[in-house]
Design a protein around this motif. Sequence first.
Motif, PDB file in Angstrom:
ATOM      1  N   GLU A 118     -15.446   1.259  -2.020  1.00  0.00           N
ATOM      2  CA  GLU A 118     -13.986   1.092  -1.924  1.00  0.00           C
ATOM      3  C   GLU A 118     -13.253   2.120  -2.776  1.00  0.00           C
ATOM      4  N   ASP A 119     -12.047   2.456  -2.313  1.00  0.00           N
ATOM      5  CA  ASP A 119     -11.131   3.306  -3.070  1.00  0.00           C
ATOM      6  C   ASP A 119      -9.853   2.511  -3.337  1.00  0.00           C
ATOM      7  N   PRO A 120      -9.682   1.981  -4.555  1.00  0.00           N
ATOM      8  CA  PRO A 120      -8.478   1.202  -4.857  1.00  0.00           C
ATOM      9  C   PRO A 120      -7.247   2.061  -5.124  1.00  0.00           C
ATOM     10  N   ASP A 121      -7.414   3.386  -5.167  1.00  0.00           N
ATOM     11  CA  ASP A 121      -6.296   4.287  -5.459  1.00  0.00           C
ATOM     12  C   ASP A 121      -5.606   4.812  -4.206  1.00  0.00           C
ATOM     13  N   SER A 124      -2.150   3.199   0.588  1.00  0.00           N
ATOM     14  CA  SER A 124      -1.896   1.959   1.333  1.00  0.00           C
ATOM     15  C   SER A 124      -2.606   0.749   0.745  1.00  0.00           C
ATOM     16  N   GLY A 125      -3.265   0.920  -0.389  1.00  0.00           N
ATOM     17  CA  GLY A 125      -4.041  -0.169  -0.990  1.00  0.00           C
ATOM     18  C   GLY A 125      -5.528   0.128  -0.914  1.00  0.00           C
ATOM     19  N   ILE A 126      -6.351  -0.873  -1.113  1.00  0.00           N
ATOM     20  CA  ILE A 126      -7.809  -0.668  -1.105  1.00  0.00           C
ATOM     21  C   ILE A 126      -8.263  -0.121   0.247  1.00  0.00           C
ATOM     22  N   PHE A 127      -8.986   1.004   0.192  1.00  0.00           N
ATOM     23  CA  PHE A 127      -9.508   1.645   1.406  1.00  0.00           C
ATOM     24  C   PHE A 127     -11.025   1.599   1.338  1.00  0.00           C
ATOM     25  N   ARG A 128     -11.644   1.045   2.373  1.00  0.00           N
ATOM     26  CA  ARG A 128     -13.101   0.833   2.368  1.00  0.00           C
ATOM     27  C   ARG A 128     -13.808   1.917   3.179  1.00  0.00           C
ATOM     28  N   ASP A 161     -12.688   1.733   7.181  1.00  0.00           N
ATOM     29  CA  ASP A 161     -11.255   1.840   7.468  1.00  0.00           C
ATOM     30  C   ASP A 161     -10.882   3.122   8.192  1.00  0.00           C
ATOM     31  N   HIS A 179      -8.978   9.952  -7.470  1.00  0.00           N
ATOM     32  CA  HIS A 179      -9.287   8.642  -6.897  1.00  0.00           C
ATOM     33  C   HIS A 179     -10.651   8.192  -7.411  1.00  0.00           C
TER      34      HIS A 179
END
Length: 225
Positions: A118-121, A124-128, A161, A179
């Motif tokens: 996951e990328d929480p930065d 749009s919010g958390i991107f998996r 995502d 990120h």
Amino acid sequence: MFVNSTNGHELQSKMRGFRLDRFRGNPKLAARGPPGAFVDPTGTRSRPIRSESIQGRRERSKITTTEVNVMAFSIESPAFRDGDRIPDEYVRDGENLSPPLTWKEAPQGTRSFVLIVEDPDAPSGIFRHWGIYDIPAERDRLPEGTTAGAKTESLGYGVNDFGNPRYDGPQPPKGHGVHHYHFRLAALDVETLHCGEKAKVADILDRAKPHVIAQAELVGTYERA
């Protein structure tokens, strides 16, 4: 100045007697219960503060023990250390290969693993970026490029995502800063999550949560100037 032990004991006995006499002779204090008691706001019951405190310490001890056991479970990569920059061959603008990963000290009772990246930065919010599940309990690694090319193993791949059932590496917006990419490995108490082929990574995570025994995490960073 040192006090004679015999006189000291007599003084302590007198003080205890004074406190008890004061308690018995004061209706307000008597309504509150004996010294050292916790009074229920409803006035229906009381319990000793000391017993509550001991129980609280026991509970905290249990939590500490659990945390120590979880900390023994760890994940790492020979490609980058925790907190380091992810090499270009593992980013989406590069070769887009999943990095090699190894783990150790899985807890007793582990029947499978699930890995989420996951990328929480993300704006749009958390991107998996990746979700792989039904990893057999006897495994302790994933080689480089695990989900690249044709599927050759009985591992479950979630739809990320980007809309792809595979690994897609970091690709943050240019100029958005650094990120952080969290490689989260969870040990589960079930052999399979029974997810469909089109299950999204977020759905896999939700299905796995009730079965998590322990988690380990590796964080890599990436920035596009």
